[in-house]
Design an enzyme around this catalytic site. Structure first.
Site, short mmCIF file in Angstrom:
data_model
loop_
_atom_site.label_atom_id
_atom_site.label_comp_id
_atom_site.label_asym_id
_atom_site.label_seq_id
_atom_site.Cartn_x
_atom_site.Cartn_y
_atom_site.Cartn_z
N GLY A 65 -8.97 -0.08 0.83
CA GLY A 65 -8.12 -1.25 0.93
C GLY A 65 -7.41 -1.24 2.27
N ALA A 69 -7.39 4.39 0.95
CA ALA A 69 -8.39 4.42 -0.12
C ALA A 69 -7.75 4.03 -1.45
CB ALA A 69 -8.99 5.81 -0.21
N VAL A 70 -8.59 3.53 -2.36
CA VAL A 70 -8.13 3.12 -3.69
C VAL A 70 -8.89 3.93 -4.73
CG1 VAL A 70 -7.83 1.21 -5.30
CG2 VAL A 70 -7.67 0.79 -2.83
N ASP A 181 -4.84 -11.26 5.20
CA ASP A 181 -6.10 -10.54 5.00
C ASP A 181 -6.81 -11.05 3.75
OD1 ASP A 181 -8.06 -8.75 5.78
OD2 ASP A 181 -7.19 -7.06 4.69
#
EC number: 2.7.11.1
Length: 379
Positions: A65, A69-70, A181
């Site tokens: 993301g 990181a997710v 975004d």
């Protein structure tokens, strides 16, 4: 409250300037204290999150993301969570992190992802969100097999939901917010395929009286392909920056292709240019995912969404509609849309007539766009 005052010379300062200096100092400190106070209400234990993600196992990794990181996690209660782990190389500092926590915690809308909590420990910065097993729109719309699950009703619901979510951010929330975004991977899908806008690490706040103004930044952040030209090239952004990204997303949803896609026989044309060429030549069927044509045909609703998408990706920000206008267009059964001008980043042959608002439309195009609209001017 004990405060370490700065030593300054005030002999040459007027009493009014001194007053405003200290007013700004105390107001800024109050705002930061308030952000931290709000954030503490959501703070979670690091070890709890570490165990929930199996020590951030690669098997729990969901993707990348904005700024990190997710991971998927499961709490002791059985609740599934999505954990965004801030990368130390991301460039997002403590201020941006606290901004995202304090901001998202206050946002309440059915088309926005809900923040459950956050965690600070050493250099670790974690954001905990509700988890969606369907993950993102990107995983469906750009996959030839999974895309078949998204019939037109679902795609239209996704388009409308994202539009309402952006309208809430721009005009209806306590804060006025530019996402910056907006893209397919930042639209998560719940069990019923309802869209949830995610990833608020790059948002910008603005005052109510700034909603129609352009702001500038030297730190352009976002995703190329979705960025408006004025933002990508000059760092200028406004609510119309999100509108451009939304338009790209709408056309991706309808075509089922990424914005950098190009047809084999016309490799110089990317999605926006291809859509515009087909639109100008009256070949609208070529803009639509074939699976939608097979099951539904070319409905007025699909044509309307293509038209709205093209209005959103116009090069001039002033020509793009607001999200309020877009929501009205989507909800209206009878609406006459203004003729879109050539999109930004067009890579085909430039047609000067597309820049002339008084030019008579190609009758083939007019016949395809006979959805009637009464509100021509965006708000």
């Amino acid at each position: 409250m004990k405060v370490d005052f700065l030593v300054i010379k005030v002999e040459k300062l007027s009493s009014l300037r001194v007053f405003y200096f200290f007013l700004f100092f105390f107001e800024s400190k109050y705002v930061e204290d308030q952000k931290i106070k709000d954030a503490k209400l959501l703070q979670l234990d690091f070890d709890t999150i570490r165990l929930a993600t199996n020590d951030f196992s690669p098997y729990n990794h969901l993707g990348e993301g904005g700024f990190g990181a997710v991971y998927k996690g499961v709490l002791d209660s059985g609740e599934e969570i999505a954990v965004k782990r801030l990368s130390m190389k991301s460039g997002q500092g403590d201020n941006e992190f606290v901004n995202e926590v304090s901001l998202v915690a206050k946002l309440q809308h059915r088309n926005l992802v809900r923040l459950l909590g956050f965690c600070f420990k050493g250099e670790e910065r974690l954001l905990i969100y509700e988890f969606f097993k369907n993950t993102s729109l990107e995983k469906f719309i750009f996959d030839s097999d999974r895309r078949m699950i998204l019939d037109w009703e679902k795609r239209y619901r996704i388009i409308s939901g994202v539009a309402r979510g952006l309208l809430y951010l721009h005009e209806d929330s306590h804060f006025k917010i530019i996402h910056r975004d907006m893209k397919a991977s930042n639209v998560l899908l719940d069990d019923a395929m309802n869209p949830k806008i995610a990833d608020f690490g790059m948002v910008k706040l603005f005052n109510t009286d700034q909603t129609s103004q352009t702001m500038f930044t030297s730190k352009v952040a976002g995703t190329y392909g979705y960025m408006a030209p004025e933002y990508a090239m000059s760092g200028q952004f406004s609510v119309k920056t999100d509108v451009f990204s939304f338009g790209v997303l709408v056309l991706e949803i309808i075509k089922g292709k990424k914005n950098n896609w190009s047809p084999e026989e016309q490799s110089s044309l990317f999605l926006l240019s291809y859509v515009w060429k087909c639109w100008r030549e009256g070949e609208v069927l070529n803009i639509v995912d074939p699976s939608l044509i097979e099951t539904r045909g070319l409905s007025d609703e699909i044509r309307k969404c293509i038209h709205i998408g093209l209005l959103c990706v116009q090069e001039n920000p002033g020509s793009r509609p607001t999200m309020a206008s877009i929501v009205r267009m989507l909800n209206a059964n009878s609406f006459t849309l203004p003729r879109p001008l050539q999109p930004a980043f067009y890579s085909g042959v430039v047609d000067s007539s597309s820049r002339d608002n008084n030019h008579t439309r190609n009758p083939r195009i007019a016949s395809l766009n006979d959805v009637t609209i009464t509100e021509l001017d965006p708000r």
